[in-house]
Design an enzyme around this catalytic site. Structure first.
Site, PDB file in Angstrom:
ATOM      1  CB  SER A  64      73.305  50.708  22.346  1.00 39.00           C
ATOM      2  OG  SER A  64      73.531  49.446  21.766  1.00 39.00           O
ATOM      3  CE  LYS A  67      71.804  47.650  23.974  1.00 38.73           C
ATOM      4  NZ  LYS A  67      73.222  47.311  23.760  1.00 38.73           N
ATOM      5  CE1 TYR A 191      69.184  45.281  22.186  1.00 40.33           C
ATOM      6  CE2 TYR A 191      69.684  44.158  20.137  1.00 40.33           C
ATOM      7  CZ  TYR A 191      70.075  44.960  21.184  1.00 40.33           C
ATOM      8  OH  TYR A 191      71.356  45.456  21.220  1.00 40.33           O
ATOM      9  CE1 TYR A 243      77.165  48.380  25.506  1.00 42.72           C
ATOM     10  CE2 TYR A 243      78.092  49.929  23.937  1.00 42.72           C
ATOM     11  CZ  TYR A 243      77.013  49.286  24.479  1.00 42.72           C
ATOM     12  OH  TYR A 243      75.772  49.554  24.003  1.00 42.72           O
ATOM     13  CB  VAL A 261      76.749  50.794  16.590  1.00 42.53           C
ATOM     14  CG1 VAL A 261      77.555  50.008  17.593  1.00 42.53           C
ATOM     15  CG2 VAL A 261      75.409  50.159  16.320  1.00 42.53           C
TER      16      VAL A 261
HETATM   17  O1  DON Z   1      72.725  44.908  19.071  1.00 45.89           O
HETATM   18  C1  DON Z   1      73.183  45.502  18.110  1.00 45.89           C
HETATM   19  O2  DON Z   1      73.984  44.988  17.397  1.00 45.89           O
HETATM   20  C2  DON Z   1      72.744  46.918  17.763  1.00 45.89           C
HETATM   21  N1  DON Z   1      71.463  46.941  17.274  1.00 45.89           N
HETATM   22  C3  DON Z   1      72.929  47.883  18.875  1.00 45.89           C
HETATM   23  C4  DON Z   1      74.319  47.949  19.297  1.00 45.89           C
HETATM   24  C5  DON Z   1      74.809  49.245  19.800  1.00 45.89           C
HETATM   25  O3  DON Z   1      74.366  50.328  19.473  1.00 45.89           O
HETATM   26  C6  DON Z   1      76.000  49.098  20.640  1.00 45.89           C
HETATM   27  N2  DON Z   1      76.445  50.356  21.115  1.00 45.89           N
HETATM   28  N3  DON Z   1      77.390  51.000  20.954  1.00 45.89           N
END
Ligand code: DON
Length: 307
Positions: A64, A67, A191, A243, A261
């Site tokens: 993320s 982003k 994405y 978040y 993540v």
């Molecule tokens: O959308 C998702 O599930 C992941 N590819 C990215 C999520 C993410 O890194 C959320 N951040 N903490």
């Protein structure tokens, strides 16, 4: 005060006993295989000073954190019109939450929750193929990090696609409200590839340095975006970058930051430095457990909190 390398080494020592703590993300199979004992920290300042510790040169999945870069690119491309399609308020919900979308008629709360990031990616996709769009995002990261070896991990992107049911739900839901302009499958494809960008802490800190420089890369003089845009991206990182744990991060670290993540965090010290930290074990909110701890120690030792 001692020099930056000493401070970074001291932070590494501060958190050493905690390395391996937290829980590695397991909802994307390719991420679950990462060794939780990695720890990397890199700082690059606006005057070009660099300091690194641990696995700062080991590439990891930035997830993320991408982003931040897609938001910058989309704002440059479509300008303030983007704010008609995505909000600027913290959500108080998890990154992949769908609950607010129905009430808010498909306009996501902010560009950093997944719903908002999908809209941003859609804005980048308009007029291009998914392949070209992903290539443009990759080129931006290569340019910003000054390193043409930066890549996208196709295995991670594939693993995300296979397990991305929630993201598919979010995208379909937004599309139902007319706030995605391109086919859902194409938006998801881009994405998943942006999330699978692989950078080391050293590359990531360097890539984020333009935000510390108010939109200008302080080491090359390249103009990336207007100062007002850099300011707004940082404001969103502060209020929404973690978040439902953004308040906690502001409280403890006090810097605009963005988590992923994969266990990475990018934090910006306005007018001074960019910091990237990586430790794959996450806390309950999906932020790197040891990474957040290291940033807290670093800010204590440097006095870098914006507050
Ligand atoms: O959308 C998702 O599930 C992941 N590819 C990215 C999520 C993410 O890194 C959320 N951040 N903490």
């Amino acid at each position: 005060m001692r020099n930056l390398s000493d401070i970074v080494a001291a932070v590494h020592a501060d958190i050493a006993e905690h390395i391996g703590g937290g829980k590695v993300a397991d909802y994307i199979p390719a991420l679950s295989r990462v060794d939780p004992r990695h720890f990397g920290l890199a700082v690059v300042t606006c005057t070009g000073e660099r300091a690194e510790a641990g696995d700062a040169a080991v590439p990891f999945s930035i997830q993320s954190i991408s982003k931040v870069f897609t938001l910058t690119l989309a704002l440059e491309r479509v300008g303030a019109r983007l704010w008609q399609r995505v909000g600027r308020e913290p959500s108080g919900s998890a990154f992949n939450s769908i609950v607010q979308l129905e009430q808010e008629r498909g306009v996501p709360r902010n560009p950093f929750i997944n719903a908002g990031a999908l809209v941003v990616t859609d804005a980048l996709l308009t007029g291009r193929t998914p392949k070209k769009t992903a290539a443009e995002i990759l080129a931006f990261l290569r340019e910003r990090s000054g390193d043409p070896s930066v890549s996208i991990d196709d295995e991670v992107a594939g693993s995300e696609a296979q397990t991305g049911f929630r993201n598919a739900s979010l995208a379909n839901f937004i599309r139902a409200f007319g706030n995605l302009k391109n086919p859902v499958a194409e938006v998801l494809d881009v994405y998943f590839h942006q999330c699978a960008l692989k950078l080391s802490c050293a590359q990531l800190a360097r890539a984020g340095l333009f935000l510390a420089g108010d939109g200008v890369d302080p080491l090359t003089g390249n103009v990336v975006c207007r100062p007002a845009r850099a300011r707004r991206v940082k404001a969103l990182m502060m209020t929404c970058g973690h978040y439902d744990a953004s308040g906690e991060f502001a409280f403890k670290v006090g810097l605009p930051g963005k988590s992923g993540v994969g266990g990475g965090i990018l934090a910006i010290v306005p007018k001074q430095a960019a910091i990237a930290v990586w430790s794959p074990g996450l806390n309950a909110a999906g932020t790197s457990h040891v990474g957040a701890m290291a940033l807290e120690r670093l800010v204590e030792r440097t006095g870098w909190s914006v507050f």
